[in-house]
Scaffold this active site. Structure first.
Site, PDB file in Angstrom:
ATOM      1  N   ARG A  14     -13.378  -8.023  -1.076  1.00 55.15           N
ATOM      2  CA  ARG A  14     -12.886  -7.494   0.208  1.00 55.15           C
ATOM      3  C   ARG A  14     -12.424  -6.040   0.012  1.00 55.15           C
ATOM      4  O   ARG A  14     -11.714  -5.719  -0.931  1.00 55.15           O
ATOM      5  CB  ARG A  14     -11.719  -8.339   0.712  1.00 55.15           C
ATOM      6  CG  ARG A  14     -11.083  -7.844   2.024  1.00 55.15           C
ATOM      7  CD  ARG A  14      -9.842  -7.017   1.798  1.00 55.15           C
ATOM      8  NE  ARG A  14      -9.170  -6.660   3.039  1.00 55.15           N
ATOM      9  CZ  ARG A  14      -8.145  -5.815   3.106  1.00 55.15           C
ATOM     10  NH1 ARG A  14      -7.683  -5.241   2.019  1.00 55.15           N
ATOM     11  NH2 ARG A  14      -7.577  -5.530   4.259  1.00 55.15           N
ATOM     12  N   VAL A  15     -12.844  -5.186   0.908  1.00 53.99           N
ATOM     13  CA  VAL A  15     -12.403  -3.787   0.873  1.00 53.99           C
ATOM     14  C   VAL A  15     -11.623  -3.521   2.145  1.00 53.99           C
ATOM     15  O   VAL A  15     -12.076  -3.848   3.240  1.00 53.99           O
ATOM     16  CB  VAL A  15     -13.623  -2.839   0.762  1.00 53.99           C
ATOM     17  CG1 VAL A  15     -13.194  -1.387   0.905  1.00 53.99           C
ATOM     18  CG2 VAL A  15     -14.338  -3.053  -0.565  1.00 53.99           C
ATOM     19  N   THR A  22      -0.870   2.437   6.233  1.00 52.00           N
ATOM     20  CA  THR A  22      -0.624   1.169   5.561  1.00 52.00           C
ATOM     21  C   THR A  22      -0.675   0.102   6.663  1.00 52.00           C
ATOM     22  O   THR A  22      -0.636   0.431   7.839  1.00 52.00           O
ATOM     23  CB  THR A  22       0.753   1.126   4.873  1.00 52.00           C
ATOM     24  OG1 THR A  22       1.780   1.270   5.866  1.00 52.00           O
ATOM     25  CG2 THR A  22       0.905   2.229   3.840  1.00 52.00           C
ATOM     26  N   GLY A  23      -0.740  -1.154   6.252  1.00 53.82           N
ATOM     27  CA  GLY A  23      -0.785  -2.224   7.252  1.00 53.82           C
ATOM     28  C   GLY A  23      -2.126  -2.930   7.239  1.00 53.82           C
ATOM     29  O   GLY A  23      -2.870  -2.842   6.251  1.00 53.82           O
ATOM     30  N   GLY A  71      -5.557  -3.518   7.212  1.00 58.87           N
ATOM     31  CA  GLY A  71      -6.721  -2.653   7.041  1.00 58.87           C
ATOM     32  C   GLY A  71      -7.837  -2.950   8.023  1.00 58.87           C
ATOM     33  O   GLY A  71      -8.514  -2.036   8.500  1.00 58.87           O
ATOM     34  N   THR A  78       0.870  -1.199   0.000  1.00 59.74           N
ATOM     35  CA  THR A  78       0.000   0.000   0.000  1.00 59.74           C
ATOM     36  C   THR A  78       0.892   1.228   0.000  1.00 59.74           C
ATOM     37  O   THR A  78       1.998   1.198   0.544  1.00 59.74           O
ATOM     38  CB  THR A  78      -0.939   0.057   1.236  1.00 59.74           C
ATOM     39  OG1 THR A  78      -1.742  -1.112   1.260  1.00 59.74           O
ATOM     40  CG2 THR A  78      -1.828   1.288   1.252  1.00 59.74           C
TER      41      THR A  78
HETATM   42  N1  GLY Z   1      -3.989  -1.279   4.368  1.00 58.42           N
HETATM   43  C1  GLY Z   1      -4.284  -1.882   3.156  1.00 58.42           C
HETATM   44  C2  GLY Z   1      -5.311  -2.919   3.219  1.00 58.42           C
HETATM   45  O1  GLY Z   1      -5.580  -3.461   4.289  1.00 58.42           O
HETATM   46  O2  GLY Z   1      -5.888  -3.242   2.199  1.00 58.42           O
END
Ligand code: GLY
Length: 366
Positions: A244-245, A267-268, A270, A216
């Protein structure tokens, strides 16, 4: 503004008018002074920018080229949102970054699905797309959602149709490298299915490298007028369930900007962020007077507290097995990168130098 016939140009015009009206008779502003003034204050008063004209661009570690590009554009007087989008486009277009845009790793069916959001401080407006297929630059589509619709977030087929309507070229985003990594994962997932891995282990290293580092990219910037903007863009989790979001396209989670306070993006993992709306909380704490580093670490501590309720995400000492990282700037141009686990870096251009710096962290690695 959404749902109103009021363009950003109108907004800027009215702001400049308000600013000019507050000048004392005989007071002159030179071009140099002007670049250091905030002309769009809600109060209508023309004030010095809190940063004294300082410009900053901050990003995740994979965004070193993004901060360089964003600063180049900020120096030319670009809007901070255009500057950060141009920065992350470099990474979205790079097939070697397997966590963003073209070349990003696909979902469990081998299809690349991208998420992105943008947020523009001066207009407090945002746009986002989620689970978007076949379009290399979701950040550009997110900006159009902000500017050319009455909505904030478009997903899946609707987001793709919207991108098509705006003339975006559709292409296969799955590179050979990403396809091979995906196939290898599929072939090694279970011993009780019909897929067998090849004898050679040549992809093992690539696979491990991915598992070790989540991707990300987030990039946030402060311009000379004290205006803030940010963008977050990703291909999300490798082998995710289709549809998936993650946090990246969710305003308040993967990105949040308040032009009076600051900006934060992440980032990381989500899911950890979606359950805590952590970027919003970071900006909110800066609004209460905390520095970017204090605010970021405080929010990470809160996320770790919550993680105690998610046993599947903890190691045997009760610490999170996941990572979550924030890239933060405040209105004064102070900035920080923060992370749960030691060893993560971030990119920052402070107007003088572009550098990679060590993020402040909660836990030392064993
Ligand atoms: N932080 C990016 C995700 O979890 O998609």
């Amino acid at each position: 503004m959404k749902g109103q016939n009021f363009s950003r140009r109108d907004f800027l015009k009215s702001s400049v008018a308000l600013g000019a009206a507050s000048l004392l008779p005989g007071q002159l502003i030179t071009a140099k002074d002007k670049s250091r003034e905030v002309g769009a204050k809600q109060s209508g008063r023309l004030e010095k920018s809190a940063s004294g004209g300082r410009m900053v661009a901050i990003s995740s570690e994979n965004g070193f080229r993004a901060t360089e590009k964003a600063m180049e554009l900020l120096r030319q007087g670009a809007d901070p949102l255009d500057a950060v989008i141009a920065g992350v486009n470099i990474v979205e277009n790079d097939p070697e970054d397997i966590t963003v845009g073209y070349g990003g790793l696909p979902n469990e069916e081998g299809v690349v699905e991208l998420d992105a959001s943008v947020m523009h401080g001066p207009t407090h407006n945002a746009g986002a797309v989620a689970a978007l297929r076949n379009i290399k630059n979701p950040s550009k589509v997110a900006k159009l959602v902000m500017e050319r619709t009455a909505h904030v977030l478009l997903v899946g087929e609707g987001a793709l149709k919207f991108a098509r309507a705006h003339g975006f070229k559709e292409e296969n985003l799955l590179t050979e490298k990403a396809r091979r990594i995906w196939l290898r994962r599929k072939e090694t997932l279970s011993e009780n299915d019909y897929w067998y891995p090849p004898k050679s282990d040549e992809l093992e290293k690539e696979l491990q490298a991915y598992v070790a580092s989540h991707g990300t990219i987030n990039c946030c910037a402060l311009d000379a007028q004290g205006n803030l903007a940010g963008v977050t863009t990703t291909s999300g989790f490798f082998f995710k369930i289709p549809g998936r979001v993650g946090d990246s396209p969710i305003i308040g989670a993967g990105l949040y900007v308040d032009n009076n306070i600051g900006a934060a993006g992440s980032t990381g993992l989500g899911e950890a962020n979606l359950l805590t709306l952590a970027s919003f909380q970071v900006v909110n704490l800066m609004g209460q007077g905390l520095s970017p580093e204090e605010a970021g670490l405080r929010v990470l501590k809160m996320v770790v507290e919550k993680a105690r309720l998610w046993p599947h995400r903890l190691d045997d000492r009760g610490r999170p097995r996941f990572s979550l990282n924030f890239y933060i700037i405040n209105k004064k141009g102070e900035y920080a990168g923060v992370t749960i686990w030691q060893g993560r870096r971030y990119a920052v251009h402070d107007g003088v130098r572009n550098q990679l710096k060590e993020s402040a962290y909660l836990f030392k690695r064993d």
